[in-house]
Design an enzyme around this catalytic site. Structure first.
Site, PDB file in Angstrom:
ATOM      1  N   ARG A   1       0.827  -1.226   0.000  1.00 21.11           N
ATOM      2  CA  ARG A   1       0.000   0.000   0.000  1.00 21.11           C
ATOM      3  C   ARG A   1       0.852   1.263   0.000  1.00 21.11           C
ATOM      4  NH1 ARG A   1      -5.369  -0.560   0.782  1.00 21.11           N
ATOM      5  NH2 ARG A   1      -6.060  -2.592   1.477  1.00 21.11           N
TER       6      ARG A   1
ATOM      7  N   HIS B   1     -19.653   8.572   1.015  1.00 20.31           N
ATOM      8  CA  HIS B   1     -19.936   7.207   1.479  1.00 20.31           C
ATOM      9  C   HIS B   1     -21.452   7.016   1.511  1.00 20.31           C
ATOM     10  CE1 HIS B   1     -19.296   3.450   3.586  1.00 20.31           C
ATOM     11  NE2 HIS B   1     -20.254   3.804   4.428  1.00 20.31           N
TER      12      HIS B   1
ATOM     13  N   ASP C   1      -9.574  10.756   6.983  1.00 19.12           N
ATOM     14  CA  ASP C   1      -8.469  10.669   7.940  1.00 19.12           C
ATOM     15  C   ASP C   1      -7.919   9.247   7.912  1.00 19.12           C
ATOM     16  OD1 ASP C   1     -10.220   9.116   9.379  1.00 19.12           O
ATOM     17  OD2 ASP C   1     -10.450  10.524  11.038  1.00 19.12           O
TER      18      ASP C   1
ATOM     19  N   GLY D   1      -8.615   6.623   9.527  1.00 21.28           N
ATOM     20  CA  GLY D   1      -9.529   5.512   9.747  1.00 21.28           C
ATOM     21  C   GLY D   1     -10.345   5.193   8.504  1.00 21.28           C
TER      22      GLY D   1
ATOM     23  N   GLU E   1     -26.538  11.360  -3.511  1.00 22.27           N
ATOM     24  CA  GLU E   1     -25.085  11.549  -3.567  1.00 22.27           C
ATOM     25  C   GLU E   1     -24.695  12.490  -4.709  1.00 22.27           C
ATOM     26  OE1 GLU E   1     -22.531   8.052  -3.497  1.00 22.27           O
ATOM     27  OE2 GLU E   1     -24.171   6.844  -2.735  1.00 22.27           O
TER      28      GLU E   1
HETATM   29  C1  GAR Z   1     -21.154   5.360  -4.431  1.00 23.52           C
HETATM   30  O1  GAR Z   1     -22.360   4.885  -3.887  1.00 23.52           O
HETATM   31  C2  GAR Z   1     -20.207   5.797  -3.329  1.00 23.52           C
HETATM   32  O2  GAR Z   1     -20.847   6.402  -2.245  1.00 23.52           O
HETATM   33  C3  GAR Z   1     -19.611   4.469  -2.936  1.00 23.52           C
HETATM   34  O3  GAR Z   1     -19.385   3.795  -4.130  1.00 23.52           O
HETATM   35  C4  GAR Z   1     -20.376   4.224  -5.079  1.00 23.52           C
HETATM   36  C5  GAR Z   1     -19.661   4.685  -6.320  1.00 23.52           C
HETATM   37  O4  GAR Z   1     -20.572   4.983  -7.336  1.00 23.52           O
HETATM   38  N1  GAR Z   1     -18.417   4.646  -2.194  1.00 23.52           N
HETATM   39  C6  GAR Z   1     -18.075   3.868  -1.183  1.00 23.52           C
HETATM   40  O5  GAR Z   1     -18.730   2.912  -0.839  1.00 23.52           O
HETATM   41  C7  GAR Z   1     -16.783   4.261  -0.510  1.00 23.52           C
HETATM   42  N2  GAR Z   1     -16.678   3.604   0.774  1.00 23.52           N
HETATM   43  P1  GAR Z   1     -20.125   5.826  -8.588  1.00 23.52           P
HETATM   44  O6  GAR Z   1     -18.886   5.127  -9.149  1.00 23.52           O
HETATM   45  O7  GAR Z   1     -21.275   5.738  -9.528  1.00 23.52           O
HETATM   46  O8  GAR Z   1     -19.832   7.204  -8.118  1.00 23.52           O
END
Ligand code: GAR
Length: 212
Positions: free
Chosen positions: A71, A115, A147, A149, A180
């Site tokens: 990583r 998220h 951050d 976490g 979103e």
């Molecule tokens: C979205 O729902 C985003 O919130 C999630 O992945 C999806 C991506 O969709 N992210 C996570 O789960 C991060 N932990 P997209 O590629 O269509 O934007």
């Protein structure tokens, strides 16, 4: 974070289809987001979002984590790739890699994520399934600073949707995704134009569009 009218050089990191990336790029092209999208970068060469970004005239790049032994070395190369493009703020948009302090130290308080859950509930993978399995009646999404976490950084904004009795993971995820796609550009704009002040875990958003 900067003068309201300046365009901040940003990178958008993706791993998949990229609807949030498209929403951010479109907002930047429309002038609703004071950002210059220097690159859309994916850790997966087959991410469908790369083609969408290219169609919108945005430079794309691939940095496969599989080409690195650990990583730390991937994160160092990632930070170098963004630095070389003058990137100041990093927006994670479905980027399915945990970033180490090696990366975050290079962009302190300048990495933002979205998220699909009302954090601190349901961090990590399959957030919408976790919410359904738990039986919550209100679900949603969170834009937060990143951050060390997993999905633990200071919360910048949240959006909610009602959970319907007949929801399955796909139907709930689709309704959250629509929220979103609106919330992320709006929140990033507030951050880039200095309308969100961060103090420890608390963030305060001022009223007004900050552009005059
Ligand atoms: C979205 O729902 C985003 O919130 C999630 O992945 C999806 C991506 O969709 N992210 C996570 O789960 C991060 N932990 P997209 O590629 O269509 O934007």
């Amino acid at each position: 974070m900067t003068h309201p009218t300046a365009r901040v050089p940003i990178a958008i990191l993706i791993s998949g289809r990229g609807t949030n990336m498209v929403a951010l790029v479109q907002a930047a092209l429309d002038g609703r987001l004071s950002a210059d999208v220097r690159v859309v970068l994916s850790n997966r060469p087959d991410a469908p979002g790369l083609a969408h970004a290219a169609q919108m005239g945005i430079p794309t790049a691939v940095l496969s984590h599989r080409d690195f032994p650990d990583r730390e070395s991937f994160d160092a190369a990632l930070a170098d790739a963004l630095d070389s493009r003058g990137v100041q703020v990093v927006a994670l948009a479905g980027f399915m890699r945990v970033l180490t302090p090696t990366f975050l130290r290079r962009f302190p308080h300048r990495v933002v994520n979205i998220h699909p859950a009302l954090l601190p509930a349901f961090p990590g993978m399959h957030a919408q399934r976790q919410a359904l399995d738990y039986g919550v009646k209100i679900a949603g999404c969170t834009v937060h600073l990143v951050d060390d976490g997993t999905d633990t950084g200071p919360i910048l904004a949240q959006g909610t949707v009602e959970v319907r009795d007949d929801d399955d993971e796909a139907s709930l995820a689709a309704r959250i995704l629509a929220v979103e796609n609106r919330l992320y550009p709006d929140t990033l704009q507030a951050l880039l134009t200095g309308r969100i002040q961060v103090s420890g875990r608390r963030t305060v958003r001022s009223i007004g569009d900050g552009s005059c």
